[in-house]
Design a protein around this motif. Structure first.
Motif, PDB file in Angstrom:
ATOM      1  N   GLU A 357       0.818  -1.207   0.000  1.00 34.57           N
ATOM      2  CA  GLU A 357       0.000   0.000   0.000  1.00 34.57           C
ATOM      3  C   GLU A 357       0.855   1.261   0.000  1.00 34.57           C
ATOM      4  O   GLU A 357       0.443   2.303  -0.525  1.00 34.57           O
ATOM      5  CB  GLU A 357      -0.939  -0.001   1.214  1.00 34.57           C
ATOM      6  CG  GLU A 357      -2.138  -0.924   1.053  1.00 34.57           C
ATOM      7  CD  GLU A 357      -3.019  -0.956   2.287  1.00 34.57           C
ATOM      8  OE1 GLU A 357      -2.551  -0.483   3.351  1.00 34.57           O
ATOM      9  OE2 GLU A 357      -4.145  -1.459   2.197  1.00 34.57           O
ATOM     10  N   GLU A 358       2.034   1.180   0.559  1.00 33.09           N
ATOM     11  CA  GLU A 358       2.932   2.333   0.627  1.00 33.09           C
ATOM     12  C   GLU A 358       3.904   2.381  -0.552  1.00 33.09           C
ATOM     13  O   GLU A 358       4.767   3.246  -0.610  1.00 33.09           O
ATOM     14  CB  GLU A 358       3.738   2.295   1.938  1.00 33.09           C
ATOM     15  CG  GLU A 358       2.885   2.274   3.195  1.00 33.09           C
ATOM     16  CD  GLU A 358       1.977   3.495   3.286  1.00 33.09           C
ATOM     17  OE1 GLU A 358       2.455   4.600   2.948  1.00 33.09           O
ATOM     18  OE2 GLU A 358       0.805   3.336   3.666  1.00 33.09           O
ATOM     19  N   SER A 359       3.757   1.461  -1.484  1.00 29.49           N
ATOM     20  CA  SER A 359       4.693   1.362  -2.594  1.00 29.49           C
ATOM     21  C   SER A 359       4.131   1.994  -3.863  1.00 29.49           C
ATOM     22  O   SER A 359       2.979   2.420  -3.922  1.00 29.49           O
ATOM     23  CB  SER A 359       5.027  -0.113  -2.868  1.00 29.49           C
ATOM     24  OG  SER A 359       3.963  -0.745  -3.574  1.00 29.49           O
ATOM     25  N   SER A 360       4.948   2.004  -4.917  1.00 30.01           N
ATOM     26  CA  SER A 360       4.522   2.526  -6.221  1.00 30.01           C
ATOM     27  C   SER A 360       3.625   1.542  -6.966  1.00 30.01           C
ATOM     28  O   SER A 360       3.173   1.844  -8.077  1.00 30.01           O
ATOM     29  CB  SER A 360       5.755   2.839  -7.079  1.00 30.01           C
ATOM     30  OG  SER A 360       6.555   1.679  -7.239  1.00 30.01           O
ATOM     31  N   PHE A 361       3.363   0.383  -6.385  1.00 28.63           N
ATOM     32  CA  PHE A 361       2.518  -0.618  -7.033  1.00 28.63           C
ATOM     33  C   PHE A 361       1.063  -0.539  -6.584  1.00 28.63           C
ATOM     34  O   PHE A 361       0.274  -1.433  -6.869  1.00 28.63           O
ATOM     35  CB  PHE A 361       3.065  -2.020  -6.764  1.00 28.63           C
ATOM     36  CG  PHE A 361       4.390  -2.275  -7.439  1.00 28.63           C
ATOM     37  CD1 PHE A 361       4.453  -2.488  -8.807  1.00 28.63           C
ATOM     38  CD2 PHE A 361       5.566  -2.270  -6.713  1.00 28.63           C
ATOM     39  CE1 PHE A 361       5.661  -2.718  -9.439  1.00 28.63           C
ATOM     40  CE2 PHE A 361       6.786  -2.492  -7.337  1.00 28.63           C
ATOM     41  CZ  PHE A 361       6.842  -2.708  -8.698  1.00 28.63           C
TER      42      PHE A 361
END
Length: 379
Positions: A357-361
């Motif tokens: 959720e905190e990533s670029s994905f």
């Protein structure tokens, strides 16, 4: 996001809206986007009905057909579609080298934002091309470099596949495609899913998701699975996807004497549920632009045994990964799969989805990023 007088009007150019990495990502965008901010339409080169067509129309988007068989007819038809159904603010082209054609026409039609998006690493196949094909590829790269206003790629490898080698004007930017993490918020009933596919609850399940294409290396997957079957006879291999090579792989499983241990699901809309019933995810691709399904496997909390030919950008939840060389034997890969299953319950982080959720994905992040490109807020 501030309220707009009218939505940004975007035309995505694709081959066909069947289930695949690019197409599924676009559908995730369509499901997530605020319709007061964007109006998404799709132009496809193959008029055959596709998996996502009905949902696209239900969500208020339009599908236009522009067959690619006759290049002159294609030019005429695309120009006609742009002028009749526009004006579009953005052309977002996902058709790799052919984006040279689509973005040239978009420029002539006066569309201000023209996005070339590279989703795959085609350098290996391009290196095998003959003289005429190489000339075509070189011309398309020059046209993309000249007429695209934005160059996006899912990885460095994908960017280099379309970048103009000489006198480059366009600066390619790496932007990861995301997934809808809400699909993994509530795990499916693992036992019930296995029961529907005739898999014993105690069986070890090796899984793979991907179309049956040369790059996915399904023949190697069968070799690894065979070694696992010898060690654990109650195992199953689940292959999710469809494609031209499916029949060949089925024949190989039959010839190997373990066809009854391999499940071919075909193209499916319930990939999160299928991932949830697996014990380990096997991904020995010869090459990839990114490998978005690897992100989905992480969201499902699966241990992943993956070829080092796949871009490292896919690794977010580090504990889930075991990187292997394709020069290693199927026996080595099988042993690593069994090791990863054994240590599955020892993972440090109990919720891989929270990390993603905190990533670029995260598809929500994708939407906000793309909106800045579309409205000129990001160089």
């Amino acid at each position: 996001m501030e309220q707009r007088a009218r939505p940004v009007k975007i035309l995505h150019i694709v081959g066909r809206m069947n289930r695949g990495g690019v197409e599924t990502w676009l559908m995730n965008l369509l499901r997530t986007v605020d319709r007061q901010s964007w109006q998404m339409d799709f132009l496809v080169g193959d008029p055959t009905p596709a998996d996502y067509d009905e949902e696209i129309r239900q969500r208020g988007a339009r599908i236009f057909h522009c067959p690619v068989g006759n290049p002159f007819l294609y030019l005429f038809r695309l120009n006609q579609i742009l002028r009749t159904n526009g004006p579009y603010d953005v052309i977002h082209s996902h058709v790799h080298h052919f984006s040279g054609i689509t973005l040239s026409i978009a420029s002539i039609a006066g569309i201000p934002v023209r996005v070339a998006h590279s989703h795959c690493d085609s350098k290996y196949l391009d290196s095998q091309a003959g003289f005429l094909r190489r000339a075509y590829l070189g011309l398309m790269k020059k046209l993309i470099d000249r007429y695209a206003t934005v160059g996006l790629a899912v990885s460095e490898e994908a960017a280099s596949a379309l970048a103009n080698d000489n006198h480059r004007r366009l600066e390619w930017q790496i932007r990861h495609c995301g997934i809808n993490l809400s699909d993994y918020a509530t795990p499916a009933n693992r036992t019930e899913t296995r029961r529907r596919w005739g898999i014993p609850g105690s069986a070890l399940v090796i899984g793979h998701v991907g179309n049956f294409h040369f790059a996915k290396n399904h023949s190697f997957i069968l070799q690894v699975a065979k070694e696992i079957f010898l060690r654990q006879p109650d195992s199953r291999l689940v292959l999710v996807g469809d494609g031209a090579l499916r029949g060949t792989i089925q024949e190989m499983a039959t010839a190997g004497g373990f066809a009854d241990m391999v499940i071919f699901t075909g193209s499916r809309s319930d990939v999160p549920q299928l991932l949830n019933m697996m014990d380990v995810f096997l991904f020995p691709s010869l090459y990839e632009g990114l490998g978005l399904v690897v992100v989905e496997a992480q969201a499902a909390g699966l241990p992943i045994v993956i070829a080092d030919s796949v871009p490292r950008e896919t690794e977010v939840v580090t504990d889930l990964f075991a990187w292997m060389s394709l020069s290693q034997t199927p026996e080595d890969w099988a042993e690593k799969c069994l090791q990863m299953v054994d240590r599955k319950d020892q993972l440090i982080h109990p919720s891989p989805r929270e990390i993603l959720e905190e990533s670029s994905f995260n598809i929500a992040t994708n939407w906000l990023e793309l909106d800045r490109f579309y409205t000129g807020q990001t160089a």
